[in-house]
Design an enzyme around this catalytic site. Structure first.
Site, PDB file in Angstrom:
ATOM      1  N   ARG A 174      14.080 -15.614  18.727  1.00  0.00           N
ATOM      2  CA  ARG A 174      13.344 -16.775  18.226  1.00  0.00           C
ATOM      3  C   ARG A 174      14.319 -17.895  17.903  1.00  0.00           C
ATOM      4  O   ARG A 174      15.338 -17.662  17.246  1.00  0.00           O
ATOM      5  CB  ARG A 174      12.566 -16.385  16.978  1.00  0.00           C
ATOM      6  CG  ARG A 174      11.825 -17.571  16.398  1.00  0.00           C
ATOM      7  CD  ARG A 174      10.980 -17.175  15.241  1.00  0.00           C
ATOM      8  NE  ARG A 174      11.776 -16.951  14.045  1.00  0.00           N
ATOM      9  CZ  ARG A 174      11.241 -16.586  12.882  1.00  0.00           C
ATOM     10  NH1 ARG A 174       9.940 -16.364  12.797  1.00  0.00           N
ATOM     11  NH2 ARG A 174      11.997 -16.414  11.840  1.00  0.00           N
ATOM     12  N   CYS A 225       4.467  -9.864  15.334  1.00  0.00           N
ATOM     13  CA  CYS A 225       5.773  -9.619  14.726  1.00  0.00           C
ATOM     14  C   CYS A 225       5.783  -9.892  13.223  1.00  0.00           C
ATOM     15  O   CYS A 225       6.816  -9.801  12.583  1.00  0.00           O
ATOM     16  CB  CYS A 225       6.856 -10.413  15.428  1.00  0.00           C
ATOM     17  SG  CYS A 225       6.636 -12.190  15.293  1.00  0.00           S
ATOM     18  N   GLY A 265     -11.404  14.089 -11.492  1.00  0.00           N
ATOM     19  CA  GLY A 265     -11.272  13.862 -12.932  1.00  0.00           C
ATOM     20  C   GLY A 265     -11.613  12.452 -13.383  1.00  0.00           C
ATOM     21  O   GLY A 265     -11.466  12.141 -14.560  1.00  0.00           O
ATOM     22  N   MET A 297     -14.574  10.791 -13.177  1.00  0.00           N
ATOM     23  CA  MET A 297     -15.914  10.572 -13.749  1.00  0.00           C
ATOM     24  C   MET A 297     -16.281  11.747 -14.656  1.00  0.00           C
ATOM     25  O   MET A 297     -15.445  12.590 -14.938  1.00  0.00           O
ATOM     26  CB  MET A 297     -16.914  10.358 -12.629  1.00  0.00           C
ATOM     27  CG  MET A 297     -16.711   9.016 -11.937  1.00  0.00           C
ATOM     28  SD  MET A 297     -17.880   8.736 -10.625  1.00  0.00           S
ATOM     29  CE  MET A 297     -17.385   9.931  -9.421  1.00  0.00           C
ATOM     30  N   LYS A 348     -19.500  16.504  -3.379  1.00  0.00           N
ATOM     31  CA  LYS A 348     -19.816  17.767  -4.048  1.00  0.00           C
ATOM     32  C   LYS A 348     -21.197  18.265  -3.629  1.00  0.00           C
ATOM     33  O   LYS A 348     -21.342  19.415  -3.205  1.00  0.00           O
ATOM     34  CB  LYS A 348     -19.743  17.572  -5.557  1.00  0.00           C
ATOM     35  CG  LYS A 348     -19.960  18.862  -6.302  1.00  0.00           C
ATOM     36  CD  LYS A 348     -19.749  18.682  -7.794  1.00  0.00           C
ATOM     37  CE  LYS A 348     -18.292  18.552  -8.120  1.00  0.00           C
ATOM     38  NZ  LYS A 348     -18.003  17.616  -9.186  1.00  0.00           N
ATOM     39  N   TYR A 392       1.624  -5.234  21.968  1.00  0.00           N
ATOM     40  CA  TYR A 392       2.605  -4.490  21.177  1.00  0.00           C
ATOM     41  C   TYR A 392       2.622  -4.971  19.733  1.00  0.00           C
ATOM     42  O   TYR A 392       2.175  -6.071  19.432  1.00  0.00           O
ATOM     43  CB  TYR A 392       4.015  -4.592  21.787  1.00  0.00           C
ATOM     44  CG  TYR A 392       4.633  -5.971  21.706  1.00  0.00           C
ATOM     45  CD1 TYR A 392       5.331  -6.387  20.564  1.00  0.00           C
ATOM     46  CD2 TYR A 392       4.513  -6.871  22.758  1.00  0.00           C
ATOM     47  CE1 TYR A 392       5.878  -7.654  20.483  1.00  0.00           C
ATOM     48  CE2 TYR A 392       5.058  -8.143  22.684  1.00  0.00           C
ATOM     49  CZ  TYR A 392       5.735  -8.535  21.539  1.00  0.00           C
ATOM     50  OH  TYR A 392       6.264  -9.787  21.456  1.00  0.00           O
ATOM     51  N   ARG A 423     -14.265  21.395  -0.829  1.00  0.00           N
ATOM     52  CA  ARG A 423     -14.102  20.138  -0.087  1.00  0.00           C
ATOM     53  C   ARG A 423     -12.825  20.273   0.712  1.00  0.00           C
ATOM     54  O   ARG A 423     -11.995  21.151   0.436  1.00  0.00           O
ATOM     55  CB  ARG A 423     -14.017  18.943  -1.028  1.00  0.00           C
ATOM     56  CG  ARG A 423     -12.799  19.009  -1.876  1.00  0.00           C
ATOM     57  CD  ARG A 423     -12.776  17.986  -2.976  1.00  0.00           C
ATOM     58  NE  ARG A 423     -11.753  18.438  -3.912  1.00  0.00           N
ATOM     59  CZ  ARG A 423     -11.614  18.024  -5.144  1.00  0.00           C
ATOM     60  NH1 ARG A 423     -12.434  17.143  -5.634  1.00  0.00           N
ATOM     61  NH2 ARG A 423     -10.657  18.488  -5.907  1.00  0.00           N
ATOM     62  N   ARG A 448     -22.904  17.315 -12.959  1.00  0.00           N
ATOM     63  CA  ARG A 448     -21.572  16.885 -12.514  1.00  0.00           C
ATOM     64  C   ARG A 448     -21.658  15.668 -11.607  1.00  0.00           C
ATOM     65  O   ARG A 448     -22.600  15.522 -10.843  1.00  0.00           O
ATOM     66  CB  ARG A 448     -20.898  17.981 -11.693  1.00  0.00           C
ATOM     67  CG  ARG A 448     -20.564  19.231 -12.446  1.00  0.00           C
ATOM     68  CD  ARG A 448     -20.165  20.306 -11.438  1.00  0.00           C
ATOM     69  NE  ARG A 448     -19.988  21.582 -12.078  1.00  0.00           N
ATOM     70  CZ  ARG A 448     -18.803  22.069 -12.441  1.00  0.00           C
ATOM     71  NH1 ARG A 448     -17.712  21.400 -12.196  1.00  0.00           N
ATOM     72  NH2 ARG A 448     -18.728  23.237 -13.022  1.00  0.00           N
ATOM     73  N   SER A 460       3.325 -14.361  20.419  1.00  0.00           N
ATOM     74  CA  SER A 460       3.635 -13.356  19.408  1.00  0.00           C
ATOM     75  C   SER A 460       3.053 -13.851  18.085  1.00  0.00           C
ATOM     76  O   SER A 460       3.383 -14.951  17.633  1.00  0.00           O
ATOM     77  CB  SER A 460       5.146 -13.163  19.289  1.00  0.00           C
ATOM     78  OG  SER A 460       5.418 -12.224  18.274  1.00  0.00           O
ATOM     79  N   GLY A 509       2.730 -14.477  14.463  1.00  0.00           N
ATOM     80  CA  GLY A 509       3.488 -14.451  13.214  1.00  0.00           C
ATOM     81  C   GLY A 509       2.460 -14.393  12.099  1.00  0.00           C
ATOM     82  O   GLY A 509       2.061 -15.414  11.529  1.00  0.00           O
ATOM     83  N   THR A 510       2.029 -13.189  11.805  1.00  0.00           N
ATOM     84  CA  THR A 510       0.904 -13.059  10.878  1.00  0.00           C
ATOM     85  C   THR A 510       1.300 -13.341   9.432  1.00  0.00           C
ATOM     86  O   THR A 510       0.427 -13.518   8.583  1.00  0.00           O
ATOM     87  CB  THR A 510       0.267 -11.659  10.995  1.00  0.00           C
ATOM     88  OG1 THR A 510       1.318 -10.686  10.980  1.00  0.00           O
ATOM     89  CG2 THR A 510      -0.521 -11.533  12.289  1.00  0.00           C
ATOM     90  N   ASN A 511       2.602 -13.409   9.156  1.00  0.00           N
ATOM     91  CA  ASN A 511       2.998 -13.811   7.790  1.00  0.00           C
ATOM     92  C   ASN A 511       2.616 -15.267   7.565  1.00  0.00           C
ATOM     93  O   ASN A 511       1.933 -15.627   6.607  1.00  0.00           O
ATOM     94  CB  ASN A 511       4.511 -13.657   7.582  1.00  0.00           C
ATOM     95  CG  ASN A 511       5.001 -12.260   7.881  1.00  0.00           C
ATOM     96  OD1 ASN A 511       4.248 -11.307   7.757  1.00  0.00           O
ATOM     97  ND2 ASN A 511       6.259 -12.141   8.285  1.00  0.00           N
ATOM     98  N   HIS A 523      -4.773  18.180 -13.405  1.00  0.00           N
ATOM     99  CA  HIS A 523      -5.152  16.803 -13.077  1.00  0.00           C
ATOM    100  C   HIS A 523      -3.934  15.972 -12.656  1.00  0.00           C
ATOM    101  O   HIS A 523      -3.960  15.257 -11.653  1.00  0.00           O
ATOM    102  CB  HIS A 523      -5.821  16.178 -14.300  1.00  0.00           C
ATOM    103  CG  HIS A 523      -5.978  14.711 -14.173  1.00  0.00           C
ATOM    104  ND1 HIS A 523      -6.961  14.157 -13.401  1.00  0.00           N
ATOM    105  CD2 HIS A 523      -5.232  13.698 -14.648  1.00  0.00           C
ATOM    106  CE1 HIS A 523      -6.830  12.861 -13.438  1.00  0.00           C
ATOM    107  NE2 HIS A 523      -5.792  12.542 -14.187  1.00  0.00           N
TER     108      HIS A 523
HETATM  109  C1  PEP Z   1       5.636 -14.581  10.645  1.00  0.00           C
HETATM  110  O1  PEP Z   1       5.406 -15.692  10.181  1.00  0.00           O
HETATM  111  O2  PEP Z   1       4.796 -13.676  10.679  1.00  0.00           O
HETATM  112  C2  PEP Z   1       6.956 -14.279  11.194  1.00  0.00           C
HETATM  113  C3  PEP Z   1       7.190 -13.127  11.773  1.00  0.00           C
HETATM  114  O3  PEP Z   1       7.928 -15.186  10.978  1.00  0.00           O
HETATM  115  P1  PEP Z   1       8.701 -15.352   9.592  1.00  0.00           P
HETATM  116  O4  PEP Z   1       8.299 -14.242   8.716  1.00  0.00           O
HETATM  117  O5  PEP Z   1      10.150 -15.321   9.933  1.00  0.00           O
HETATM  118  O6  PEP Z   1       8.217 -16.680   9.153  1.00  0.00           O
HETATM  119 MG    MG Z   2       6.790 -17.298  10.667  1.00  0.00          MG
END
Ligand code: PEP
Ligand code: MG
Length: 895
Positions: A626, A846, A100, A102, A22, A866, A335, A91, A778, A780-782, A451
């Protein structure tokens, strides 16, 4: 020495971190020569210092006094001067807009003496007392902590006594009485008097606004919008101008384009004879701006010209708050305005078309979350019947849920998995938790800029407001339509935020035009055309390739239509479920090698068929298959069920079926306390003889089949859950052996790259060694998130993530948005060390993060090749990969 106060003339839009949005934009408008009432801004630095110590930082009050004196000199009046008072507004204004959330205090400087002076100079006693009662009310609640509802009770009692429909019917005497009643209320509630000293009013109001940074609803809003908690708010102090001076005055809100559709042209609401917050709070029904054109054409034309100036200057849709004081237009705020997802795409495309911004800038202004929203289904209106009611279509989309009548009930029901629609007469910022929990918000009052509408649009929540022909009775927990239909709490309603229609019951949903475009390429309507432009540009500039996670030919084909260039993860375990489970049981129960081979041989042709179908759908593109990953016991019957079955048979004197007894023994043998960290992934392949060979043979034979059919299959074989290079080496030897065997048998050379998932910290930390055996990585971020944090994937999100999010341990679930400091750092190490050991090593992601906008920016920055995500996220990932490639978006910093 620190500087804590900036005059509007000294600031600019670039100082929004210090002056808040503001303050920075008021300064910018001042510099542009627009009519802004003079004032100054107390900085976020001052707020942070105050919140940290509970004390005003040294020198701040002297600076405020100096700037106030300058303001007094410029206006020729003193704050609260008895015969002709200068009044100011105080203000909040944070760096990021928090509409709205604050506090604001208007009309500072009024007291029992100056109210009389104001009455005289303005020539309106009513106006003076109306302003005073507003000050006492706002000050009483914001600064002195009286529950705002208590003031409403007093006001409503008076309105009833006078049979007044709204506050405009109250006369000067009524309002003077109201001031006295409010002052008494404050004294009763707090034991303190409303202060008569203007200087004290100002000083305390500034600090109260600082404090409101930490109000419950503000914190909740920040968490939801991912605004850091440590920014603090600035406070603007500005000469009051008055929209409540009579019918030739008023206040309004305008957008330089329609924020719901993006259509060009001034758009907004106006309320005559009203001050400040009246327009957005919906206490009276505002009229469309077109009406202002009729009421005061000169002010309207000015407003339109200023809107044009702002849009050209900011090169974007702006929203504006303005006041008309006896025919003179004043700009009180601007804004870059919030907009719906559809409008964001439409406006970006149009501004690019108009040459106001570049295609890159256009791309930067749209986002994957918005695109995902446009992909949502909408109501099939042919099946909807007659609406129960119709309101203002304030935030588009379609939602179905049980009507609930207060925020707490919405939260309660949503927590137990019920879909709800929050129905309110009008929403206040305190309804925020309910709005977050609900599928949609429906209100009886207010317009597109109320609001409820602003907040819902920001959240992408469906909203219909101002459904005037319903009567909401929150106490009785129901609403009644004009036709007499009663909708009680718990009744399912369908809310269409695009048309404003509300239906009884659950209306079926129809696919969105954006989805149709993605499926078929058909470009119907301007919204779809602008989505197409953005995706085309993203595809042209992105470096990251986008693949899909898909296990069936149908998913693979859809992903390809959505723009996936291959499959980054084909999970084979899904192929072993259903009717095939029996074959898996046979494999596990096999008493001998020969029996196991028979079971595997029965599975082979089924797997081959799966792979051939997917390879065909993704012909010419890579398909990463896989090897089997999950714990084997998942394929076996539930241990308890089985035990009960066996025990029941024994109790009945029946010898249990031999198969059940054998199964129970196997299930008991394989039971794991934490199967996520047990016999999974490559471990399974290394201990169950023949399993890897069968799967690889199925892949290789499918490749041969596709080659013979004239196709161009590109299978890649991926080994999961590798922690040590030795595991990968053993698995890879087996894979290669089988590939060679099939090549030999068929005369068709089958060459599949063999790579590994990186989903354990040990794999990331030894990536250099692992790369010696891996033709690709690859991530596997899970699992990498699970194992880096020590969070059990299946347990923690429901168990304690809400508390962790609440306490700010993290701003977003690390299973949704990559944790850069920890997991991200491991990814970076693995990419760098893997590539150092094997130049040109291909790397992908992935895990679920492959479809998450913030995570995609990080993956781009650390040089991953990727991302792979579910088919429906593919367009989102394409768009975000394009945005990630724009200059300076993200450096991939892991600190
Ligand atoms: C992971 O672990 O990120 C993965 C893609 O494999 P999954 O989820 O099947 O364990
Ligand atoms: Mg996995």
């Amino acid at each position: 020495m620190s500087r804590y106060v900036y005059d509007f003339q000294d600031g600019s839009r670039d100082l929004s971190a210090l002056l808040g949005g503001k303050g920075a934009n008021l300064a910018e408008m001042t510099r542009l020569g627009l009519p802004v009432p003079p004032g100054f801004t107390v900085t976020t630095d001052a707020c942070r210092a105050f919140l940290a110590t509970g004390e005003e930082p040294e020198g701040m009050s002297a600076e405020v006094s100096r700037h106030l004196s300058a303001l007094e000199a410029a206006t020729g009046r003193l704050l609260g001067q008895p015969d002709d008072p200068l009044l100011v507004s105080v203000r909040s204004g944070a760096r990021f807009s928090m509409p709205g959330m604050m506090e604001t205090v208007l009309d500072i400087g009024l007291n029992d003496a100056s109210v009389l002076g104001l009455a005289k100079v303005s020539g309106s006693e009513r106006f003076a007392w109306d302003s005073y009662r507003r000050l006492v009310q706002m000050y009483g609640s914001t600064v002195m902590g009286v529950d705002p509802a208590r003031f409403d009770v007093v006001m409503n009692r008076l309105k009833e006594a006078r049979a007044a429909r709204d506050d405009l019917r109250l006369d000067a005497g009524d309002l003077a009485g109201l001031v006295e009643a409010y002052k008494r209320l404050i004294l009763d509630e707090t034991g303190r008097y409303f202060p008569q000293s203007p200087a004290q009013q100002l000083q305390r109001a500034v600090l109260a606004v600082f404090r409101s940074w930490n109000a419950e609803r503000a914190r909740l809003y920040r968490r939801r919008e991912r605004i850091p908690d440590d920014l603090g708010t600035a406070v603007t102090v500005q000469r009051m101008v008055f929209g409540n001076l009579g019918p030739d005055s008023g206040s309004g809100v305008a957008f330089t384009r329609d924020p719901a559709t993006g259509r060009p042209g001034l758009y907004g609401d106006y309320l005559s004879n009203a001050q400040g917050e009246d327009v957005v709070s919906g206490v009276r029904d505002a009229v469309p701006l077109a009406e202002l054109e009729r009421l005061d054409p000169r002010a309207y034309r000015r407003l339109r010209d200023h809107a044009r100036t702002l849009e050209r200057h900011y090169r974007d849709l702006c929203d504006i708050e303005f006041t008309i004081e006896r025919g003179t237009l004043w700009m009180l705020q601007t804004r870059v305005g919030k907009r719906t997802a559809g409008a964001a795409f439409a406006i970006a495309a149009e501004l690019v078309e108009e040459g106001l911004i570049t295609a890159d800038e256009g791309l930067a202004r749209v986002g994957g979350d918005g695109l995902a929203r446009l992909m949502f289904p909408r109501f099939d209106t042919t099946a909807a019947g007659t609406p129960l009611t119709r309101g203002v279509p304030a935030s588009p989309g379609a939602a179905v849920g049980a009507a609930v009548f207060d925020s707490a009930e919405a939260v309660r029901r949503a927590a137990s998995g019920e879909r709800v629609v929050l129905v309110r007469e009008e929403t206040t910022p305190d309804d925020l938790p309910g709005m977050v929990a609900a599928q949609a918000v429906l209100t009886g009052r207010g317009g597109k800029t109320s609001h409820a509408a602003v907040v819902a649009r920001g959240m992408g929540k469906v909203c219909v407001c101002g459904a005037r022909d319903i009567t909401v009775d929150a106490g009785a927990r129901r609403f009644t339509t004009r036709a007499g239909t009663v909708v009680d709490e718990g009744t399912v309603v369908s809310v269409d935020g695009s048309s404003g229609d509300v239906y009884a019951g659950a209306v079926p949903l129809a696919a969105s035009a954006t989805m149709r475009y993605l499926e078929t390429g058909e470009q119907r309507g301007s919204e779809v055309a602008s989505v197409a432009r953005a995706l085309e540009h993203a595809d042209a500039v992105r470096r990251l390739e986008v693949r899909a996670n898909a296990d069936t030919p149908e998913d693979a084909a859809r992903a390809r239509r959505f723009g996936a260039r291959g499959i980054g993860l084909c999970r084979t375990e899904h192929m072993f479920l259903g009717e095939r489970r029996r074959l898996v049981e046979d494999m596990i129960l096999a008493p001998s090698g020969a029996a196991r081979e028979r079971a595997l041989a029965a599975l082979l042709p089924l797997q081959r068929r799966d792979f051939a179908g997917i390879l065909e759908a993704m012909d010419t593109l890579p398909v990463t298959i896989r090897l089997l990953d999950p714990p084997l016991h998942e394929f076996l019957p539930d241990r308890t069920d089985l035990a009960v079955r066996v025990a029941a048979a024994q109790a009945a004197g029946d010898p249990a079926a031999p198969r059940d007894t054998a199964l129970l023994a196997a299930v008991n043998r394989m039971h794991e306390a934490n199967p996520m960290l047990g016999l999974r992934g490559v471990r399974l392949g290394l201990v169950v003889p023949g399993l890897v060979a069968m799967q690889v043979r199925a892949v290789a034979e499918a490749v041969v089949e596709r080659v013979r059919a004239g196709g161009s299959p590109h299978a890649e074989i991926m080994v999961p859950l590798v922690g040590a290079v030795e595991e990968l080496r053993l698995a890879r030897e087996e894979v290669r052996r089988v590939l060679a065997e099939v090549s030999e048998e068929t005369g068709v050379p089958v060459e599949c790259p063999v790579g590994t998932m990186i989903e354990l910290p040990r794999a990331a930390l030894t990536a250099g060694r692992i790369a010696a055996e891996a033709e690709f990585f690859s991530f596997g971020t899970n699992d990498l998130t699970q194992t880096t944090w020590g969070f059990s994937r299946d347990d923690v999100e429901a168990a304690f993530f809400p508390a962790y999010l609440d306490k700010g341990v993290f701003a977003a679930s690390p299973f949704e948005t990559l944790d850069r400091e920890g997991v991200g750092r491991l990814v970076r190490i693995a990419v760098e060390e893997g590539r150092a050991a094997r130049p040109g090593l291909q790397t992908g992601v992935c895990g679920e993060h492959g479809g998450d906008p913030a995570s995609i920016r990080f993956f781009h920055a650390v040089g991953v090749d990727y991302v792979s995500c579910s088919p429906f996220r593919v367009p989102v990932a394409r768009l975000e990969a394009g945005r990630a490639a724009l200059d300076g978006v993200d450096t991939g910093d892991t600190r």
